[in-house]
Design a protein around this motif. Sequence first.
Motif, PDB file in Angstrom:
ATOM      1  N   PRO A   1       0.791  -1.220   0.000  1.00 49.30           N
ATOM      2  CA  PRO A   1       0.000   0.000   0.000  1.00 49.30           C
ATOM      3  C   PRO A   1       0.826   1.273   0.000  1.00 49.30           C
ATOM      4  O   PRO A   1       0.407   2.283  -0.538  1.00 49.30           O
ATOM      5  CB  PRO A   1      -0.820  -0.120   1.293  1.00 49.30           C
TER       6      PRO A   1
ATOM      7  N   GLY B   1      -3.040   1.829  -3.458  1.00 47.36           N
ATOM      8  CA  GLY B   1      -3.048   0.578  -2.705  1.00 47.36           C
ATOM      9  C   GLY B   1      -3.452  -0.605  -3.540  1.00 47.36           C
ATOM     10  O   GLY B   1      -3.974  -1.591  -3.047  1.00 47.36           O
TER      11      GLY B   1
ATOM     12  N   THR C   1     -10.210  -8.690  -0.055  1.00 48.25           N
ATOM     13  CA  THR C   1     -10.111  -7.398  -0.734  1.00 48.25           C
ATOM     14  C   THR C   1     -11.519  -6.874  -1.015  1.00 48.25           C
ATOM     15  O   THR C   1     -12.291  -7.535  -1.701  1.00 48.25           O
ATOM     16  CB  THR C   1      -9.332  -7.522  -2.059  1.00 48.25           C
TER      17      THR C   1
ATOM     18  N   THR D   1      -6.648  -3.363   3.326  1.00 42.78           N
ATOM     19  CA  THR D   1      -6.214  -1.973   3.198  1.00 42.78           C
ATOM     20  C   THR D   1      -5.249  -1.530   4.289  1.00 42.78           C
ATOM     21  O   THR D   1      -4.600  -0.496   4.151  1.00 42.78           O
ATOM     22  CB  THR D   1      -7.428  -1.034   3.253  1.00 42.78           C
TER      23      THR D   1
ATOM     24  N   SER E   1      -7.861   2.775  -1.699  1.00 37.92           N
ATOM     25  CA  SER E   1      -7.389   1.395  -1.771  1.00 37.92           C
ATOM     26  C   SER E   1      -8.522   0.488  -2.194  1.00 37.92           C
ATOM     27  O   SER E   1      -9.670   0.670  -1.774  1.00 37.92           O
ATOM     28  CB  SER E   1      -6.845   0.949  -0.404  1.00 37.92           C
TER      29      SER E   1
ATOM     30  N   VAL F   1     -11.670   3.110   3.846  1.00 40.00           N
ATOM     31  CA  VAL F   1     -10.640   2.069   3.904  1.00 40.00           C
ATOM     32  C   VAL F   1     -10.411   1.551   5.316  1.00 40.00           C
ATOM     33  O   VAL F   1      -9.580   0.679   5.525  1.00 40.00           O
ATOM     34  CB  VAL F   1      -9.302   2.559   3.300  1.00 40.00           C
TER      35      VAL F   1
END
Length: 296
Positions: free
Chosen positions: A119, A125, A203, A225, A241, A249
Amino acid sequence: MGVGVTAGMGVGVLAYGALVERTAYTLRRVSVPVLAPGTPALRVLHLSDLRVTVGQRGKLAWLGDLARLVPDLVVLTGNLVCADEARDPLLAALEPLFSFPGCFVPGTHDHRAPTPGGPLGRPGGGTPAEPRGRELDWPTLAAKLVAASGWRDLTNTRAVADVGGLRLDLRGVDDAGLRRDRLEAVAGPPRAGTDLAIGLSHTPRPRVLDAFAADGVRLVLSGHTLGGQIRLPGIGAPVASAGLARSRVRGLSRQVSGGTESWLHVSPGLGTSPFAPIRLGCRPEATLLGLVPRVI
């Protein structure tokens, strides 16, 4: 202010982030009004991005002590280890939590070891579309975790579980950042007779969140994140991100898609990349989610 003083302050801040805040493990309690009125509350311990390496005794001891919270359900949303050698220390640390129901999905670095970047090194990210880093033996870790705990591996699959007096529709996908998710395998409305549908995706890609919301999943749990990892006063995470807005995030937010709504909780995680061992304004965190009835 002189250049030397400024540089000294910068070094001090970085040292604080690397030596103090990186290991200032924190428990956050968050209430989520997601249950039907009259439904009993549920305590969910959400853990993500443990990123365990060999020798992290402080983190592992703190992790095992979370059993004192007596959660109804333990949820792991990936990036558990940074090396195969960390599997057994991780399992030993988690053992006190194995007396509670649980479920899990893998993350990016459960399949491939971290590489320089992450990130802090990739604006936005983002996760590379093609895997990088040494391949890790996720199937062995997943099998050992199931055998030791009885927890459910929700990698691209669904299950129904009776937890804390409620019947839950649980579904999860493999890492969407690496395009290993198979949404079609978990698609569909909640099972008949269930009180709540919960989705897991390491994710929090918007396409996954939208698909879950459209199917009636009312709570999605994610990680990835690191909450931004470095958060600035008055700004928060300096970059977005996983396709989320910077404001989303870390923590709890609403996901609205095609007229349907759900809650998203993004854990800032308990670890860092070995190549960026620092946190600033974003302490490593476990979250105890209190699922409570909605107010009508």
